[in-house]
Design a protein around this motif. Structure first.
Motif, PDB file in Angstrom:
ATOM      1  N   ALA A 146       0.847  -1.195   0.000  1.00 40.24           N
ATOM      2  CA  ALA A 146       0.000   0.000   0.000  1.00 40.24           C
ATOM      3  C   ALA A 146       0.880   1.242   0.000  1.00 40.24           C
ATOM      4  O   ALA A 146       1.850   1.333   0.755  1.00 40.24           O
ATOM      5  N   THR A 147       0.545   2.196  -0.859  1.00 35.97           N
ATOM      6  CA  THR A 147       1.286   3.454  -0.934  1.00 35.97           C
ATOM      7  C   THR A 147       0.316   4.624  -0.782  1.00 35.97           C
ATOM      8  O   THR A 147      -0.897   4.468  -0.909  1.00 35.97           O
ATOM      9  N   GLY A 148       0.881   5.797  -0.513  1.00 37.97           N
ATOM     10  CA  GLY A 148       0.061   7.000  -0.396  1.00 37.97           C
ATOM     11  C   GLY A 148      -0.978   6.918   0.700  1.00 37.97           C
ATOM     12  O   GLY A 148      -2.077   7.463   0.568  1.00 37.97           O
ATOM     13  N   ILE A 149      -0.640   6.256   1.807  1.00 40.71           N
ATOM     14  CA  ILE A 149      -1.618   6.063   2.879  1.00 40.71           C
ATOM     15  C   ILE A 149      -1.780   7.373   3.658  1.00 40.71           C
ATOM     16  O   ILE A 149      -0.795   7.982   4.089  1.00 40.71           O
ATOM     17  N   ARG A 150      -3.013   7.764   3.826  1.00 45.62           N
ATOM     18  CA  ARG A 150      -3.313   8.971   4.597  1.00 45.62           C
ATOM     19  C   ARG A 150      -4.500   8.685   5.508  1.00 45.62           C
ATOM     20  O   ARG A 150      -5.526   8.160   5.066  1.00 45.62           O
ATOM     21  N   THR A 199     -11.996   9.756  16.709  1.00 47.32           N
ATOM     22  CA  THR A 199     -12.092   8.873  15.549  1.00 47.32           C
ATOM     23  C   THR A 199     -10.823   8.948  14.706  1.00 47.32           C
ATOM     24  O   THR A 199     -10.108   9.954  14.719  1.00 47.32           O
ATOM     25  N   ALA A 200     -10.570   7.886  13.965  1.00 48.99           N
ATOM     26  CA  ALA A 200      -9.488   7.840  12.977  1.00 48.99           C
ATOM     27  C   ALA A 200     -10.009   7.070  11.769  1.00 48.99           C
ATOM     28  O   ALA A 200     -10.717   6.060  11.926  1.00 48.99           O
ATOM     29  N   GLN A 201      -9.677   7.553  10.578  1.00 51.47           N
ATOM     30  CA  GLN A 201     -10.236   6.942   9.372  1.00 51.47           C
ATOM     31  C   GLN A 201      -9.240   7.015   8.218  1.00 51.47           C
ATOM     32  O   GLN A 201      -8.572   8.033   8.008  1.00 51.47           O
ATOM     33  N   ARG A 202      -9.157   5.913   7.463  1.00 52.10           N
ATOM     34  CA  ARG A 202      -8.347   5.915   6.245  1.00 52.10           C
ATOM     35  C   ARG A 202      -8.967   6.879   5.242  1.00 52.10           C
ATOM     36  O   ARG A 202     -10.132   6.760   4.894  1.00 52.10           O
ATOM     37  N   ALA A 203      -8.171   7.832   4.766  1.00 49.61           N
ATOM     38  CA  ALA A 203      -8.664   8.808   3.800  1.00 49.61           C
ATOM     39  C   ALA A 203      -8.191   8.496   2.380  1.00 49.61           C
ATOM     40  O   ALA A 203      -8.860   8.841   1.408  1.00 49.61           O
ATOM     41  N   ALA A 204      -7.036   7.836   2.272  1.00 47.60           N
ATOM     42  CA  ALA A 204      -6.509   7.523   0.946  1.00 47.60           C
ATOM     43  C   ALA A 204      -5.465   6.429   1.046  1.00 47.60           C
ATOM     44  O   ALA A 204      -4.759   6.310   2.058  1.00 47.60           O
ATOM     45  N   SER A 205      -5.379   5.620   0.007  1.00 43.57           N
ATOM     46  CA  SER A 205      -4.308   4.628  -0.149  1.00 43.57           C
ATOM     47  C   SER A 205      -4.421   4.046  -1.541  1.00 43.57           C
ATOM     48  O   SER A 205      -5.486   4.084  -2.173  1.00 43.57           O
ATOM     49  N   THR A 206      -3.306   3.498  -2.036  1.00 39.85           N
ATOM     50  CA  THR A 206      -3.247   2.871  -3.352  1.00 39.85           C
ATOM     51  C   THR A 206      -2.496   1.547  -3.212  1.00 39.85           C
ATOM     52  O   THR A 206      -1.478   1.497  -2.522  1.00 39.85           O
ATOM     53  N   PRO A 207      -2.951   0.447  -3.868  1.00 40.90           N
ATOM     54  CA  PRO A 207      -4.118   0.316  -4.744  1.00 40.90           C
ATOM     55  C   PRO A 207      -5.415   0.261  -3.962  1.00 40.90           C
ATOM     56  O   PRO A 207      -5.441   0.622  -2.783  1.00 40.90           O
ATOM     57  N   ALA A 208      -6.474  -0.176  -4.635  1.00 39.65           N
ATOM     58  CA  ALA A 208      -7.800  -0.172  -4.024  1.00 39.65           C
ATOM     59  C   ALA A 208      -7.834  -0.978  -2.735  1.00 39.65           C
ATOM     60  O   ALA A 208      -7.182  -2.018  -2.605  1.00 39.65           O
TER      61      ALA A 208
END
Length: 282
Positions: free
Chosen positions: A190-194, A250-259
């Motif tokens: 996983a890349t670009g994890i935010r 709260t904490a939540q995944r906002a972005a990641s690649t790939p799906a």
């Protein structure tokens, strides 16, 4: 010596006659159509190009010449969408179970090239299909020929999981320390994890590690996680001496690649209750 000389001259003459009498071997004409594909392994949503070369080996003009593209196992229109094409006299378009690019009339010995840009459908199932090509015209059509096999691979996926823990800290201002744990359960990197986080109502963020603060919101950039790897980010919030009542961070995944295939574990929360600033229970 005279007899030997005559024999040598006769042999040379016969060799020259044979060489000049031998018929010239004509070069083989190119096939009527060939194709070249930019990639032989693709995934749902990816784009590939297929370049089709047409050549007219006949001694007459083929009118309304077209580059036709098929797949053997099922209609190509069920597997990919036509994005664009280059080299055609008119716009390319689906035709029954094929895509076609018209190049106009093609005289004897002439050639044309059409490049199709195709996007694999998002809902296509993994498997293998065989590209087929054809030089088709209004007055003459050549046989459909098999081209390269293309594999539709299973899509890349990386399940990013978010967890949140809360630890009250003794003091006078209802302070709570939080740890955001982000893990990748795979199967891909996983890349670009935010991850975004919020401390809850009536709370003030007083410190962060691995996150940036904007008002009462946090953004935690995790970058890259290999399958099975995890990373942590931290923040601390306060409610003041007169804090009272429940609050939920709260904490939540906002972005990641790939799906990310599993949205159920993208969000975590932790509820705490303050009984003045002296005592907080989580």
């Amino acid at each position: 010596m005279q007899r030997t000389g005559r024999r040598t001259a006769l042999l040379a003459a016969l060799t020259t006659a044979v060489l000049f009498a031998a018929p010239a071997v004509a070069a083989a004409a190119p096939p009527a159509s060939t194709i070249d594909v930019s990639a032989t392994t693709v995934r749902a949503g990816s784009t590939i190009t297929v370049t089709e070369q047409l050549y007219n080996p006949t001694d007459f003009t083929v009118t309304g010449a077209k580059a036709a593209l098929y797949t053997k196992e099922k209609p190509i229109v069920d597997l990919v969408d036509l994005v664009s094409c280059a080299g055609s006299a008119l716009s390319c378009a689906p035709y029954l179970s094929s895509f076609r690019g018209a190049v106009g009339d093609l005289g004897a010995g002439e050639s044309r090239t059409v490049t199709f840009t195709l996007r694999v459908k998002e809902d296509v199932q993994p498997g293998q299909f065989t590209l087929q090509h054809q030089f088709a015209g209004d007055n003459y059509a050549f046989a459909v020929e098999d081209g390269p096999a293309v594999t539709i691979a299973a899509p890349d996926k990386a399940d990013v999981k978010v967890a949140l823990t809360a630890t009250p800290r003794p003091g006078l201002v209802a302070r709570v320390d939080y740890v955001v744990t982000v893990s990748n359960t795979g199967p891909a990197t996983a890349t670009g994890i935010r991850v975004t986080a919020n401390p809850g109502s009536s709370r003030t963020i007083v410190s962060t590690t691995g996150c940036t603060r904007s008002g009462t919101a946090l953004t935690c950039a995790i970058a890259t996680l290999a399958p099975g790897a995890s990373a942590k980010a931290k923040f601390t919030s306060e409610g003041g001496f007169f804090a009272w009542g429940a609050f939920t961070a709260t904490a939540q995944r906002a972005a990641s690649t790939p799906a990310d295939p599993n949205a159920a574990n993208d969000t975590a929360s932790k509820k705490c209750t303050a009984y003045t600033g002296l005592y907080v229970q989580c």
